[in-house]
Motif scaffolding. Structure first.
Motif, PDB file in Angstrom:
ATOM      1  N   LYS A  40       4.983   9.397  -9.544  1.00 55.75           N
ATOM      2  CA  LYS A  40       4.766   9.184 -10.980  1.00 55.75           C
ATOM      3  C   LYS A  40       3.365   9.561 -11.453  1.00 55.75           C
ATOM      4  N   GLY A  41       2.434   9.656 -10.504  1.00 58.37           N
ATOM      5  CA  GLY A  41       1.061   9.929 -10.898  1.00 58.37           C
ATOM      6  C   GLY A  41       0.364   8.740 -11.517  1.00 58.37           C
ATOM      7  N   VAL A  42       0.908   7.548 -11.288  1.00 53.67           N
ATOM      8  CA  VAL A  42       0.359   6.313 -11.858  1.00 53.67           C
ATOM      9  C   VAL A  42       0.133   5.315 -10.729  1.00 53.67           C
ATOM     10  N   ILE A  43      -0.991   4.609 -10.776  1.00 55.52           N
ATOM     11  CA  ILE A  43      -1.277   3.586  -9.771  1.00 55.52           C
ATOM     12  C   ILE A  43      -0.532   2.313 -10.143  1.00 55.52           C
ATOM     13  N   GLY A  44       0.335   1.854  -9.260  1.00 54.10           N
ATOM     14  CA  GLY A  44       1.130   0.664  -9.533  1.00 54.10           C
ATOM     15  C   GLY A  44       0.349  -0.622  -9.318  1.00 54.10           C
ATOM     16  N   TYR A  94       0.833  -1.208   0.000  1.00 55.42           N
ATOM     17  CA  TYR A  94       0.000   0.000   0.000  1.00 55.42           C
ATOM     18  C   TYR A  94       0.869   1.259   0.000  1.00 55.42           C
ATOM     19  N   LEU A  95       1.882   1.277   0.875  1.00 58.67           N
ATOM     20  CA  LEU A  95       2.749   2.445   0.965  1.00 58.67           C
ATOM     21  C   LEU A  95       3.578   2.627  -0.306  1.00 58.67           C
ATOM     22  N   ILE A  96       4.057   1.518  -0.869  1.00 59.65           N
ATOM     23  CA  ILE A  96       4.828   1.600  -2.114  1.00 59.65           C
ATOM     24  C   ILE A  96       3.950   2.137  -3.244  1.00 59.65           C
ATOM     25  N   THR A  97       2.725   1.634  -3.319  1.00 64.82           N
ATOM     26  CA  THR A  97       1.788   2.091  -4.346  1.00 64.82           C
ATOM     27  C   THR A  97       1.457   3.572  -4.163  1.00 64.82           C
ATOM     28  N   TYR A  98       1.273   3.977  -2.908  1.00 65.03           N
ATOM     29  CA  TYR A  98       0.950   5.376  -2.606  1.00 65.03           C
ATOM     30  C   TYR A  98       2.092   6.300  -3.014  1.00 65.03           C
ATOM     31  N   LEU A  99       3.326   5.927  -2.638  1.00 65.26           N
ATOM     32  CA  LEU A  99       4.485   6.741  -2.989  1.00 65.26           C
ATOM     33  C   LEU A  99       4.697   6.776  -4.504  1.00 65.26           C
ATOM     34  N   PHE A 100       4.491   5.648  -5.151  1.00 61.76           N
ATOM     35  CA  PHE A 100       4.645   5.576  -6.610  1.00 61.76           C
ATOM     36  C   PHE A 100       3.638   6.493  -7.298  1.00 61.76           C
ATOM     37  N   TYR A 101       2.432   6.531  -6.746  1.00 66.26           N
ATOM     38  CA  TYR A 101       1.397   7.397  -7.320  1.00 66.26           C
ATOM     39  C   TYR A 101       1.748   8.869  -7.122  1.00 66.26           C
ATOM     40  N   LYS A 102       2.275   9.205  -5.936  1.00 66.49           N
ATOM     41  CA  LYS A 102       2.637  10.588  -5.653  1.00 66.49           C
ATOM     42  C   LYS A 102       3.791  11.058  -6.537  1.00 66.49           C
TER      43      LYS A 102
END
Length: 257
Positions: A173-177, A163-171
């Motif tokens: 890159k602006g993309v949901i991992g 969840y945290l990795i996905t959240y940081l990736f979204y912040k």
């Protein structure tokens, strides 16, 4: 006597496989799967009881709807036969309370993972109802066989880390991992696998995904920005961990050394 029970296990598995086909068909569209009778997805014809005999009905109907003669997907007999084979494989022949409860636990888990696998491949979703049911089954099991730290930490790591990795990736890159279903599945598996086991699953599912995706990207079978279902990789690794632990230990040893 053991042979007779194995035949029962195969027939039982085929019957459950028929129900799994209903789940695979109806869960992605939020249709009711307990009340509504089985019907042809093309013409809506309600099937008779003799049209629902696992494997045999498909053969008897020659792979066509009894009403409109539309071809029936090979998914139906394949899932029924696969589930029957899994049931037979997991039935160890031990006719005791411990043997039967162990069989039912591992067979139920296998059915959930199979439904997840097929739906994610076809629709790129992991239904919440399957994740919740799988989590309940795991929880009932682990409270009897594991220390509370095993399933609490495993569940927390399984959910929070992706969840945290996905959240940081979204912040960044602006993309949901990862999708929400993948994150929940990691959390659910963490309950059973424990903290170390779920970390291993994350590692190997990423490796497996990369190994399979790189050739597809190289030969332009898929595009770099194309969404790919990640659940099947999580499930494949989980199946090896749960049902073939010695094989997984060999894989882990080969990776580390």
């Amino acid at each position: 006597m053991i042979l007779l029970f194995k035949i029962y296990a195969f027939i039982f598995g085929a019957m459950i496989g028929s129900f799994l086909n209903v789940l695979i068909l109806r869960l992605p569209t939020n249709e009711k799967f307990f009340i509504d009778r089985s019907r042809c997805p093309k013409c809506g014809f309600q099937l008779k009881w003799f049209h629902n005999i696992p494997i045999l009905s498909f053969i008897g109907l020659r792979g066509k709807c009894a009403n409109c003669k539309t071809n029936i997907s090979f998914q139906y007999p394949v899932i029924e036969l696969l589930t029957a084979t899994i049931s037979l494989f997991l039935f160890g022949g031990e006719i005791s309370l411990h043997g039967l409860t162990s069989y039912l636990f591992f067979f139920t888990v296998a059915c959930c993972l199979l439904v997840h696998f097929v739906i994610d491949v076809r629709h790129q979703i992991l239904p919440d109802v399957i994740n919740v049911y799988l989590g309940i089954i795991f929880f009932i099991h682990v409270v009897f066989f594991y220390h509370w730290k095993h399933w609490v930490l495993g569940g927390l790591i399984g959910f929070l880390v992706p969840y945290l990795i996905t959240y940081l990736f979204y912040k960044i890159k602006g993309v949901i991992g990862l999708g929400g279903g993948d994150i929940k599945l990691f959390g659910v598996l963490g309950i059973y696998l424990g903290p170390l086991g779920i970390i291993h699953n994350m590692l190997f599912s990423c490796i497996l995904g990369s190994l399979l995706m790189m050739p597809l990207l190289l030969f332009k079978v898929i595009k770099r920005d194309q969404a790919i279902a990640f659940g099947p990789f999580i499930i494949i690794v989980a199946v090896i961990q749960i049902y073939f632990p010695s094989t997984f230990e060999m894989m882990l040893g080969a990776l580390l050394f």
